[in-house]
Each structure stands twice: as C-alpha cells, then as structure tokens.
Design a protein around this motif. Sequence first.
Motif, PDB file in Angstrom:
ATOM      1  N   ALA A  46       0.810  -1.215   0.000  1.00  0.00           N
ATOM      2  CA  ALA A  46       0.000   0.000   0.000  1.00  0.00           C
ATOM      3  C   ALA A  46       0.845   1.267   0.000  1.00  0.00           C
ATOM      4  CB  ALA A  46      -0.936   0.001   1.219  1.00  0.00           C
ATOM      5  N   VAL A  47       2.024   1.212   0.603  1.00  0.00           N
ATOM      6  CA  VAL A  47       2.894   2.396   0.659  1.00  0.00           C
ATOM      7  C   VAL A  47       3.930   2.374  -0.471  1.00  0.00           C
ATOM      8  CG1 VAL A  47       4.569   3.635   2.071  1.00  0.00           C
ATOM      9  CG2 VAL A  47       2.571   2.606   3.145  1.00  0.00           C
ATOM     10  N   GLY A  48       4.483   1.208  -0.749  1.00  0.00           N
ATOM     11  CA  GLY A  48       5.603   1.124  -1.691  1.00  0.00           C
ATOM     12  C   GLY A  48       5.224   1.416  -3.127  1.00  0.00           C
ATOM     13  N   ILE A  49       4.061   0.932  -3.585  1.00  0.00           N
ATOM     14  CA  ILE A  49       3.682   1.148  -4.984  1.00  0.00           C
ATOM     15  C   ILE A  49       3.399   2.624  -5.273  1.00  0.00           C
ATOM     16  CG2 ILE A  49       1.958   0.603  -6.737  1.00  0.00           C
ATOM     17  CD1 ILE A  49       1.782  -2.191  -5.583  1.00  0.00           C
ATOM     18  N   PRO A  50       2.544   3.323  -4.490  1.00  0.00           N
ATOM     19  CA  PRO A  50       2.347   4.753  -4.779  1.00  0.00           C
ATOM     20  C   PRO A  50       3.627   5.571  -4.650  1.00  0.00           C
ATOM     21  CG  PRO A  50       0.615   3.930  -3.338  1.00  0.00           C
ATOM     22  CD  PRO A  50       1.646   2.865  -3.410  1.00  0.00           C
ATOM     23  N   LEU A  51       4.433   5.276  -3.627  1.00  0.00           N
ATOM     24  CA  LEU A  51       5.676   6.022  -3.473  1.00  0.00           C
ATOM     25  C   LEU A  51       6.639   5.733  -4.615  1.00  0.00           C
ATOM     26  CD1 LEU A  51       7.306   7.969  -1.737  1.00  0.00           C
ATOM     27  CD2 LEU A  51       8.181   6.004  -0.461  1.00  0.00           C
ATOM     28  N   GLY A  52       6.694   4.464  -5.067  1.00  0.00           N
ATOM     29  CA  GLY A  52       7.550   4.129  -6.199  1.00  0.00           C
ATOM     30  C   GLY A  52       7.110   4.825  -7.472  1.00  0.00           C
ATOM     31  N   LEU A  53       5.798   4.896  -7.712  1.00  0.00           N
ATOM     32  CA  LEU A  53       5.301   5.629  -8.881  1.00  0.00           C
ATOM     33  C   LEU A  53       5.653   7.103  -8.793  1.00  0.00           C
ATOM     34  CD1 LEU A  53       1.771   3.978  -9.254  1.00  0.00           C
ATOM     35  CD2 LEU A  53       3.717   3.671 -10.768  1.00  0.00           C
ATOM     36  N   LEU A  54       5.530   7.653  -7.593  1.00  0.00           N
ATOM     37  CA  LEU A  54       5.853   9.072  -7.415  1.00  0.00           C
ATOM     38  C   LEU A  54       7.341   9.315  -7.602  1.00  0.00           C
ATOM     39  CD1 LEU A  54       4.399  11.722  -6.668  1.00  0.00           C
ATOM     40  CD2 LEU A  54       5.004  11.285  -4.278  1.00  0.00           C
ATOM     41  N   MET A  55       8.173   8.443  -7.057  1.00  0.00           N
ATOM     42  CA  MET A  55       9.623   8.606  -7.186  1.00  0.00           C
ATOM     43  C   MET A  55      10.093   8.368  -8.620  1.00  0.00           C
ATOM     44  SD  MET A  55      10.910   6.755  -3.661  1.00  0.00           S
ATOM     45  CE  MET A  55      12.641   6.887  -4.113  1.00  0.00           C
ATOM     46  N   GLY A  56       9.382   7.509  -9.341  1.00  0.00           N
ATOM     47  CA  GLY A  56       9.782   7.222 -10.709  1.00  0.00           C
ATOM     48  C   GLY A  56       9.380   8.281 -11.708  1.00  0.00           C
ATOM     49  N   THR A  57       8.446   9.145 -11.334  1.00  0.00           N
ATOM     50  CA  THR A  57       7.938  10.149 -12.282  1.00  0.00           C
ATOM     51  C   THR A  57       8.233  11.585 -11.858  1.00  0.00           C
ATOM     52  OG1 THR A  57       5.781  10.036 -11.145  1.00  0.00           O
ATOM     53  CG2 THR A  57       6.079   8.648 -13.092  1.00  0.00           C
ATOM     54  N   THR A  58       8.811  11.777 -10.678  1.00  0.00           N
ATOM     55  CA  THR A  58       9.095  13.135 -10.220  1.00  0.00           C
ATOM     56  C   THR A  58      10.527  13.216  -9.697  1.00  0.00           C
ATOM     57  OG1 THR A  58       8.318  12.709  -7.949  1.00  0.00           O
ATOM     58  CG2 THR A  58       6.669  13.429  -9.556  1.00  0.00           C
ATOM     59  N   LEU A  63      11.387  13.442  -6.744  1.00  0.00           N
ATOM     60  CA  LEU A  63      11.548  12.777  -5.452  1.00  0.00           C
ATOM     61  C   LEU A  63      12.424  11.524  -5.562  1.00  0.00           C
ATOM     62  CD1 LEU A  63       7.994  13.013  -3.844  1.00  0.00           C
ATOM     63  CD2 LEU A  63      10.080  14.160  -3.101  1.00  0.00           C
ATOM     64  N   GLY A  64      12.481  10.925  -6.762  1.00  0.00           N
ATOM     65  CA  GLY A  64      13.328   9.753  -6.933  1.00  0.00           C
ATOM     66  C   GLY A  64      14.789  10.058  -6.687  1.00  0.00           C
ATOM     67  N   THR A  65      15.253  11.189  -7.227  1.00  0.00           N
ATOM     68  CA  THR A  65      16.651  11.586  -7.017  1.00  0.00           C
ATOM     69  C   THR A  65      16.926  11.873  -5.551  1.00  0.00           C
ATOM     70  OG1 THR A  65      16.663  12.535  -9.241  1.00  0.00           O
ATOM     71  CG2 THR A  65      18.430  13.213  -7.740  1.00  0.00           C
ATOM     72  N   LEU A  66      15.929  12.423  -4.857  1.00  0.00           N
ATOM     73  CA  LEU A  66      16.128  12.809  -3.460  1.00  0.00           C
ATOM     74  C   LEU A  66      16.073  11.618  -2.512  1.00  0.00           C
ATOM     75  CD1 LEU A  66      16.365  15.081  -1.317  1.00  0.00           C
ATOM     76  CD2 LEU A  66      13.857  15.190  -1.315  1.00  0.00           C
ATOM     77  N   LEU A  67      15.132  10.692  -2.729  1.00  0.00           N
ATOM     78  CA  LEU A  67      14.861   9.651  -1.738  1.00  0.00           C
ATOM     79  C   LEU A  67      15.503   8.304  -2.052  1.00  0.00           C
ATOM     80  CD1 LEU A  67      11.054  10.300  -1.045  1.00  0.00           C
ATOM     81  CD2 LEU A  67      13.028  11.120   0.252  1.00  0.00           C
ATOM     82  N   GLU A  68      15.962   8.086  -3.273  1.00  0.00           N
ATOM     83  CA  GLU A  68      16.483   6.768  -3.621  1.00  0.00           C
ATOM     84  C   GLU A  68      17.700   6.356  -2.796  1.00  0.00           C
ATOM     85  OE1 GLU A  68      17.259   4.088  -7.623  1.00  0.00           O
ATOM     86  OE2 GLU A  68      16.705   6.205  -7.785  1.00  0.00           O
ATOM     87  N   PRO A  69      18.643   7.257  -2.459  1.00  0.00           N
ATOM     88  CA  PRO A  69      19.753   6.822  -1.590  1.00  0.00           C
ATOM     89  C   PRO A  69      19.283   6.304  -0.233  1.00  0.00           C
ATOM     90  CG  PRO A  69      20.297   8.893  -2.658  1.00  0.00           C
ATOM     91  CD  PRO A  69      18.854   8.633  -2.941  1.00  0.00           C
ATOM     92  N   TYR A  70      18.253   6.942   0.346  1.00  0.00           N
ATOM     93  CA  TYR A  70      17.722   6.481   1.633  1.00  0.00           C
ATOM     94  C   TYR A  70      17.049   5.112   1.479  1.00  0.00           C
ATOM     95  CZ  TYR A  70      18.495  11.352   2.864  1.00  0.00           C
ATOM     96  OH  TYR A  70      19.069  12.585   3.075  1.00  0.00           O
ATOM     97  N   LEU A  71      16.399   4.905   0.337  1.00  0.00           N
ATOM     98  CA  LEU A  71      15.766   3.619   0.082  1.00  0.00           C
ATOM     99  C   LEU A  71      16.812   2.513  -0.044  1.00  0.00           C
ATOM    100  CD1 LEU A  71      12.959   2.363  -0.392  1.00  0.00           C
ATOM    101  CD2 LEU A  71      13.301   2.755  -2.827  1.00  0.00           C
ATOM    102  N   SER A  72      17.894   2.808  -0.724  1.00  0.00           N
ATOM    103  CA  SER A  72      18.984   1.830  -0.847  1.00  0.00           C
ATOM    104  C   SER A  72      19.629   1.553   0.507  1.00  0.00           C
ATOM    105  CB  SER A  72      20.031   2.343  -1.828  1.00  0.00           C
ATOM    106  OG  SER A  72      19.479   2.543  -3.110  1.00  0.00           O
ATOM    107  N   PHE A  73      19.758   2.585   1.337  1.00  0.00           N
ATOM    108  CA  PHE A  73      20.314   2.394   2.681  1.00  0.00           C
ATOM    109  C   PHE A  73      19.427   1.480   3.513  1.00  0.00           C
ATOM    110  CE2 PHE A  73      20.388   3.745   7.147  1.00  0.00           C
ATOM    111  CZ  PHE A  73      21.721   3.528   7.454  1.00  0.00           C
ATOM    112  N   LEU A  74      18.106   1.687   3.435  1.00  0.00           N
ATOM    113  CA  LEU A  74      17.179   0.844   4.184  1.00  0.00           C
ATOM    114  C   LEU A  74      17.207  -0.587   3.673  1.00  0.00           C
ATOM    115  CD1 LEU A  74      14.919   0.664   6.318  1.00  0.00           C
ATOM    116  CD2 LEU A  74      13.300   1.313   4.522  1.00  0.00           C
ATOM    117  N   ARG A  75      17.339  -0.781   2.368  1.00  0.00           N
ATOM    118  CA  ARG A  75      17.367  -2.122   1.796  1.00  0.00           C
ATOM    119  C   ARG A  75      18.602  -2.901   2.225  1.00  0.00           C
ATOM    120  NH1 ARG A  75      19.629  -4.269  -2.814  1.00  0.00           N
ATOM    121  NH2 ARG A  75      20.476  -2.214  -3.327  1.00  0.00           N
ATOM    122  N   SER A  76      19.700  -2.197   2.481  1.00  0.00           N
ATOM    123  CA  SER A  76      20.951  -2.879   2.820  1.00  0.00           C
ATOM    124  C   SER A  76      21.038  -3.278   4.290  1.00  0.00           C
ATOM    125  CB  SER A  76      22.143  -1.978   2.477  1.00  0.00           C
ATOM    126  OG  SER A  76      22.129  -0.795   3.274  1.00  0.00           O
TER     127      SER A  76
END
Length: 299
Positions: free
Chosen positions: A122-134, A136-149
């Motif tokens: 419910a959270v990941g799909i809308p946020l991923g669509l938003l990050m992929g089209t705006t 926000l992807g450049t801003l938040l993707e490093p934090y997402l990679s940090f959380l994944r690791s």
Amino acid sequence: MTQTTAPARPQSDRIRSDQEPAPSPRRAGPLGPQRVRRLGLHLASVAALLVVWWLVTRAGLVRPLYLPSPGAVWDAFVRANSDHPIAPGSDRIVRGEQNYYLWEHLVASLQRIAIGVGAAVAVGIPLGLLMGTTWLGTLLEPYLSFLRSLPPLAYIGLLIVWFGIGDTSKIWLLFLAAFPPIAMSTISGVRGVREDQVNAVLSLGASRRQTLTAVVLPATLPEILTGIRVATGFAWTTVVAAEIANGIPGIGGLAYLAGEQLQSALVIACIVVIGLAAILLDLGLKSLEKVLVPWRGKA
C-alpha cells in the motif's frame, strides 16, 4: 455399354483442399509429459535425500542432538499437532507445542506476513510511482537503498524499544523488510516505460493522471508483481528474527524456542513447514501474476 466417370473437381477446389492447414496438435493437459517427468524427478530427489538422511542417522554417524532421524522429525510434527501427555505416564494433557498446534503457529506468522507485506504494498507502490515520475526519486532513492541494505537483526532491538514486544514491532519489522523491494521494483518499472508510448498518449490529449493509469501502471505491473514476490520471500525469511521476542504463537518463535530447549527434531519440523509454506506462497503469487499480466513475455 457406356462407362460413366465422376466429374473432375474444379482446379480451384483442388488448390483449396491442398492449401487447407493441417489440424493443430492437441495441447498437452495440465499434467503433460514434461510436467510428469519434472514431478517424478522432484519426488525421486526427495526420496533419495530421505534415504541418505535415514542411513546417516541409522549408522550413528551424527548424534541425534545434531541430526535427528526422519522418524523423530515426523513424531515431533505429529506431537506438535495433537494433544499429548506432558511426560510419559503423566495424566496432564497439553495442546500441541506451547498450547498451540503447529498449524496455529503457522497461521499466526502468516497473519503477520500478510499485514506487513500488505502495508508495504500500500505504501511502496504509490511512493515508487511518485519517485519514478518526479524529482523525489533523485532525493529519496539513496535512503531507500540504505534501508534495503540493513539486515533485520540490526534494528529489531530498536523496534522493540519503540513499539514493545507485541505484534506491532514484528509487523513493523516485516514491513521494513518488504517495503524496499516493492518500491525499487516499481521505480525500475516506471523508468522502463517507453517514452514514445507516453508521448503518443499525451499527444492525443490525455492528462497526466490518465497517462499514469492507462500507460505507466499497466506497463509497470509485471515489475511490481516481481517486487512483491521478492518482498514476500524476504519478509518470510525475516519471520524468525521478527518472532525472537514473544513470538508465540508463531512458527518462527516456535523454531527459536525449540532450538533453545535443544529440541532438534521440532526445529527441523518447523524448518520444513517454513520452507513448504514459502514454496506455496511463491506458487500462489506466480499464479496471480499469470492472471493479472497474461501478456508478460508475449508482447
């Protein structure tokens, strides 16, 4: 005596009959030869593994504490799903293990998985669509990679401090395990959409919302479903870490507690149940993928 001959067929009829397509071969049923051979190969490998396991334990090459026999594991499985005396000769009857049957432990873990992964979807799909089209992807993707690791055991203690030892901390841990794969697969799917398709829709007067729902989301759906499969598997492997503290009922908590009590047969029984449940979950998600994206690999 006159001899009658059958009228010759017109040339067009002969050409038409010669060009008729051959009947298509009958499709193989759900249990075609390849699937039967594959199933037989799997069953043979499982049988061979059980035989080797039984021979090793029968010969006493490994102590039962470290590797119990297949029969002992089966007895532990049956004991965990039935009412039995607390000790030989005792009149006190206990219910399964830790007052829950093994299937009840499994259902409790599945419920936590469903809530955690469902929230991640419910959270990941809308946020991923938003990050992929705006931007926000450049801003938040490093934090997402940090959380994944981060490994789950790195922050399970902090979640217990924040949310206690109840189900809330466990669901948060499963959410944090499932959220990054879903969001990142959605971002990858959005960035893989062809620009000419988007431009064609925009040139026909479609709005940004219509472009997102009619072009971007259907094209991204295969990647999203793959991310959900990966996230579900990752969350399922995290269930033991999630249920270390106060994880009863729970299949991961039961496996951890049985290991502390040196009940090796019960630990292996829990491991087998966890593995089989993971296979069934993945098969269910693959079937859902075939229903939702039947065009995958064909277009």
